[in-house]
Design a protein around this motif. Structure first.
Motif, PDB file in Angstrom:
ATOM      1  N   PRO A  71       7.021  56.304  -4.641  1.00 45.20           N
ATOM      2  CA  PRO A  71       7.403  56.055  -3.250  1.00 45.20           C
ATOM      3  C   PRO A  71       8.879  55.720  -3.120  1.00 45.20           C
ATOM      4  O   PRO A  71       9.504  55.260  -4.059  1.00 45.20           O
ATOM      5  N   ASP A  72       9.411  55.956  -1.935  1.00 49.47           N
ATOM      6  CA  ASP A  72      10.742  55.460  -1.619  1.00 49.47           C
ATOM      7  C   ASP A  72      10.598  54.024  -1.106  1.00 49.47           C
ATOM      8  O   ASP A  72       9.508  53.431  -1.195  1.00 49.47           O
ATOM      9  N   VAL A  73      11.655  53.453  -0.598  1.00 46.42           N
ATOM     10  CA  VAL A  73      11.618  52.070  -0.099  1.00 46.42           C
ATOM     11  C   VAL A  73      12.188  52.036   1.316  1.00 46.42           C
ATOM     12  O   VAL A  73      13.328  52.425   1.551  1.00 46.42           O
ATOM     13  N   GLU A  74      11.364  51.584   2.250  1.00 44.16           N
ATOM     14  CA  GLU A  74      11.791  51.406   3.638  1.00 44.16           C
ATOM     15  C   GLU A  74      11.361  50.005   4.077  1.00 44.16           C
ATOM     16  O   GLU A  74      10.172  49.738   4.268  1.00 44.16           O
ATOM     17  N   TRP A  75      12.325  49.111   4.221  1.00 45.15           N
ATOM     18  CA  TRP A  75      12.004  47.745   4.620  1.00 45.15           C
ATOM     19  C   TRP A  75      11.615  47.721   6.091  1.00 45.15           C
ATOM     20  O   TRP A  75      12.299  48.292   6.941  1.00 45.15           O
ATOM     21  N   LEU A  76      10.508  47.056   6.396  1.00 44.49           N
ATOM     22  CA  LEU A  76      10.001  46.990   7.759  1.00 44.49           C
ATOM     23  C   LEU A  76      10.506  45.725   8.451  1.00 44.49           C
ATOM     24  O   LEU A  76      10.679  44.679   7.825  1.00 44.49           O
ATOM     25  N   ALA A  77      10.717  45.828   9.747  1.00 41.71           N
ATOM     26  CA  ALA A  77      11.302  44.716  10.494  1.00 41.71           C
ATOM     27  C   ALA A  77      10.317  43.579  10.710  1.00 41.71           C
ATOM     28  O   ALA A  77      10.713  42.429  10.871  1.00 41.71           O
ATOM     29  N   ARG A  80      11.630  62.268   6.149  1.00 40.28           N
ATOM     30  CA  ARG A  80      12.226  61.757   4.910  1.00 40.28           C
ATOM     31  C   ARG A  80      12.281  62.838   3.817  1.00 40.28           C
ATOM     32  O   ARG A  80      12.694  62.556   2.683  1.00 40.28           O
ATOM     33  N   LEU A  81      11.891  64.053   4.156  1.00 38.23           N
ATOM     34  CA  LEU A  81      11.828  65.148   3.189  1.00 38.23           C
ATOM     35  C   LEU A  81      13.154  65.393   2.484  1.00 38.23           C
ATOM     36  O   LEU A  81      13.207  65.498   1.250  1.00 38.23           O
ATOM     37  N   ASP A  82      14.255  65.497   3.220  1.00 43.02           N
ATOM     38  CA  ASP A  82      15.541  65.846   2.606  1.00 43.02           C
ATOM     39  C   ASP A  82      15.976  64.779   1.598  1.00 43.02           C
ATOM     40  O   ASP A  82      16.493  65.105   0.517  1.00 43.02           O
ATOM     41  N   ALA A  83      15.790  63.514   1.938  1.00 47.09           N
ATOM     42  CA  ALA A  83      16.158  62.438   1.011  1.00 47.09           C
ATOM     43  C   ALA A  83      15.316  62.503  -0.253  1.00 47.09           C
ATOM     44  O   ALA A  83      15.821  62.283  -1.365  1.00 47.09           O
ATOM     45  N   PHE A  84      14.030  62.818  -0.106  1.00 47.22           N
ATOM     46  CA  PHE A  84      13.158  62.972  -1.268  1.00 47.22           C
ATOM     47  C   PHE A  84      13.628  64.130  -2.140  1.00 47.22           C
ATOM     48  O   PHE A  84      13.747  64.002  -3.370  1.00 47.22           O
ATOM     49  N   ALA A  85      13.870  65.268  -1.510  1.00 47.87           N
ATOM     50  CA  ALA A  85      14.265  66.455  -2.266  1.00 47.87           C
ATOM     51  C   ALA A  85      15.564  66.212  -3.033  1.00 47.87           C
ATOM     52  O   ALA A  85      15.713  66.634  -4.186  1.00 47.87           O
ATOM     53  N   GLU A  86      16.509  65.525  -2.406  1.00 43.93           N
ATOM     54  CA  GLU A  86      17.773  65.220  -3.076  1.00 43.93           C
ATOM     55  C   GLU A  86      17.556  64.335  -4.297  1.00 43.93           C
ATOM     56  O   GLU A  86      18.126  64.566  -5.367  1.00 43.93           O
ATOM     57  N   SER A 117      10.477  73.367  -0.010  1.00 41.72           N
ATOM     58  CA  SER A 117       9.538  73.909   0.977  1.00 41.72           C
ATOM     59  C   SER A 117       8.090  73.686   0.563  1.00 41.72           C
ATOM     60  O   SER A 117       7.175  73.821   1.372  1.00 41.72           O
ATOM     61  N   LYS A 118       7.888  73.320  -0.700  1.00 41.25           N
ATOM     62  CA  LYS A 118       6.533  73.065  -1.191  1.00 41.25           C
ATOM     63  C   LYS A 118       6.150  71.584  -1.130  1.00 41.25           C
ATOM     64  O   LYS A 118       5.080  71.191  -1.605  1.00 41.25           O
ATOM     65  N   LEU A 119       7.036  70.768  -0.561  1.00 36.25           N
ATOM     66  CA  LEU A 119       6.741  69.344  -0.406  1.00 36.25           C
ATOM     67  C   LEU A 119       6.115  69.081   0.961  1.00 36.25           C
ATOM     68  O   LEU A 119       6.595  69.583   1.978  1.00 36.25           O
ATOM     69  N   THR A 120       5.065  68.282   0.970  1.00 36.06           N
ATOM     70  CA  THR A 120       4.371  67.926   2.209  1.00 36.06           C
ATOM     71  C   THR A 120       4.220  66.412   2.286  1.00 36.06           C
ATOM     72  O   THR A 120       3.801  65.779   1.302  1.00 36.06           O
ATOM     73  N   ALA A 121       4.557  65.836   3.421  1.00 32.20           N
ATOM     74  CA  ALA A 121       4.388  64.398   3.606  1.00 32.20           C
ATOM     75  C   ALA A 121       2.924  64.030   3.403  1.00 32.20           C
ATOM     76  O   ALA A 121       2.033  64.634   3.989  1.00 32.20           O
ATOM     77  N   ASP A 122       2.695  63.048   2.557  1.00 29.51           N
ATOM     78  CA  ASP A 122       1.333  62.644   2.207  1.00 29.51           C
ATOM     79  C   ASP A 122       1.095  61.231   2.748  1.00 29.51           C
ATOM     80  O   ASP A 122       1.426  60.945   3.886  1.00 29.51           O
ATOM     81  N   TYR A 123       0.581  60.339   1.938  1.00 33.11           N
ATOM     82  CA  TYR A 123       0.248  58.995   2.387  1.00 33.11           C
ATOM     83  C   TYR A 123       1.416  58.034   2.197  1.00 33.11           C
ATOM     84  O   TYR A 123       2.429  58.360   1.572  1.00 33.11           O
ATOM     85  N   THR A 124       1.263  56.833   2.741  1.00 31.07           N
ATOM     86  CA  THR A 124       2.231  55.758   2.525  1.00 31.07           C
ATOM     87  C   THR A 124       1.495  54.519   2.015  1.00 31.07           C
ATOM     88  O   THR A 124       0.292  54.351   2.240  1.00 31.07           O
ATOM     89  N   GLY A 125       2.234  53.666   1.335  1.00 30.49           N
ATOM     90  CA  GLY A 125       1.725  52.366   0.928  1.00 30.49           C
ATOM     91  C   GLY A 125       2.728  51.303   1.320  1.00 30.49           C
ATOM     92  O   GLY A 125       3.894  51.613   1.614  1.00 30.49           O
TER      93      GLY A 125
END
Length: 371
Positions: free
Chosen positions: A266-272, A287-293, A305-313
């Motif tokens: 997973p990436d990290v996104e701090w929630l408010a 968030r696809l482009d940041a993941f791909a990079e 193009s083969k990446l698909t947003a899946d679940y979050t935790g």
């Protein structure tokens, strides 16, 4: 008011492991879970990785319980026929500037008494994983993957065989825990117990605040959401692939499921918010482009193009974004002067791996003070 022996609040993997350990120690255990099924939050929204224990500071509870939990978990999975695989992991240095940090991680594995990490130079990395780009890598043979739902089901089966019980859709809404009083309020009825464990995960700090007077020992919760993307089609890797760890997480890594399918995150996104009731698990395709990079640094041939947003935790943090990650925090009688009560705070990664070892620690401490 019902009088019980032991109550565990929360039926994630750690709550179930603690409840099982208490039942095996001869206690009559009731597990209370607010959701309709066990393990619906943090325990169901992770990478399902069996960690080796080298990421965490020496002598920390995370390091100790992860290293011990690693072997306990492999043994338990074999004994209970839980699907798992010791596939191993590569931690990569994508540039020469990262080699020093990779060496430091290798030394930390030795300091933590993990299974040693093998140093691979660039040519050795290519021989092992031809599509992986790295100046060097560490190979962790003790890292693997496991069916987390199968693990939780096995823990529940053990708990029930030892006389324990899980009750779902029953939320602890309040109560009073003091040196001479242990009352819980659960959706309109009350109970008291000799032993109480707060293993409510994301909700643990808020629940502790409802059960005790305001106190400095109850940590402020922080929440960091992690997005996962899945890869459509075949992937070329045989091992898990991790970049060097970041401050709040382990970096956007490639993990495999037990069918060999790849996912990244997973990436990290701090929630408010600091309110666990307001958490949003929605996937974010933007968030696809940041993941791909991030992934292309170690896998240049990635077709985004083969990446698909899946679940979050969501990670149950107890330290703010500006601080280093906090250790597991077990708050017992020495914190709140209430014998037989234990609160589990900040049980994020490697909580899945550490669950059986954490249960040992919790039960040992609890039985010294409870009755």
């Amino acid at each position: 008011m019902d009088k019980l022996d032991a109550v565990v609040i929360g039926a994630g993997v750690v709550g179930l492991a603690v409840a099982r350990a208490l039942a095996l120690a001869g206690r009559e255990v009731l597990v209370l879970e607010k959701n309709s099924r066990f393990g619906e939050e943090t325990s169901a929204r992770n990478s399902e990785v069996i960690h080796a224990g080298f990421y965490y500071p020496q002598n920390s509870l995370k390091a100790q319980t992860c290293v011990r939990g690693n072997q306990l978990l492999y043994d338990y999975a074999k004994q209970h026929q839980i699907a798992h695989q010791a596939c191993g992991k590569l931690i990569v240095a994508s540039s020469t500037e990262q080699l020093a940090a990779l060496k430091k991680l290798q030394q930390q594995a030795l300091d933590n008494h993990c299974q040693p990490l093998q140093w691979l130079d660039e040519s050795q990395v290519k021989a092992l994983e031809p599509e992986l780009q790295a100046k060097a890598a560490l190979f962790s043979p003790a890292t693997g993957i496991i069916d987390s739902h199968g693990l939780m089901q096995a823990l529940l089966t053990d708990l029930e065989a030892a006389g324990g019980q899980l009750v779902t859709a029953n939320q602890v809404t309040g109560g009073c825990l003091t040196s001479n009083k242990k009352n819980l309020e659960i959706d309109g009825y009350s109970l008291t117990a000799n032993l109480i464990v707060n293993a409510a995960g994301l909700h643990a700090p808020a629940l502790a605040s409802k059960l005790h007077p305001p106190a400095s020992w109850i940590p402020k919760p922080y929440f960091a959401r992690g997005q996962y993307f899945s890869l459509t089609g075949k992937q070329p890797f045989k091992h898990l692939i991790y970049p060097l760890p970041e401050k709040a997480g382990l970096g956007i890594h490639l993990t495999l499921d037990l069918q060999g399918r790849a996912r990244f995150g997973p990436d990290v996104e701090w929630l408010a918010t600091d309110n666990a009731e307001e958490l949003d698990y929605g996937a974010d395709p933007s968030r696809l482009d940041a993941f791909a990079e991030a992934v292309s640094r170690y896998w240049p041939k990635l077709d985004k193009s083969k990446l698909t947003a899946d679940y979050t935790g969501i990670r149950p943090k107890i330290a703010p974004p500006t601080s280093d990650a906090a250790d597991f925090y077990l708050a017992g009688e020495e914190h709140h002067a209430c014998p037989g009560v234990m609160h589990l705070f900040g049980i994020e990664s490697p909580g899945l791996t550490a669950a059986l070892a954490l249960a040992e620690v919790v039960v040992e401490r609890l039985l010294k003070t409870g009755n």
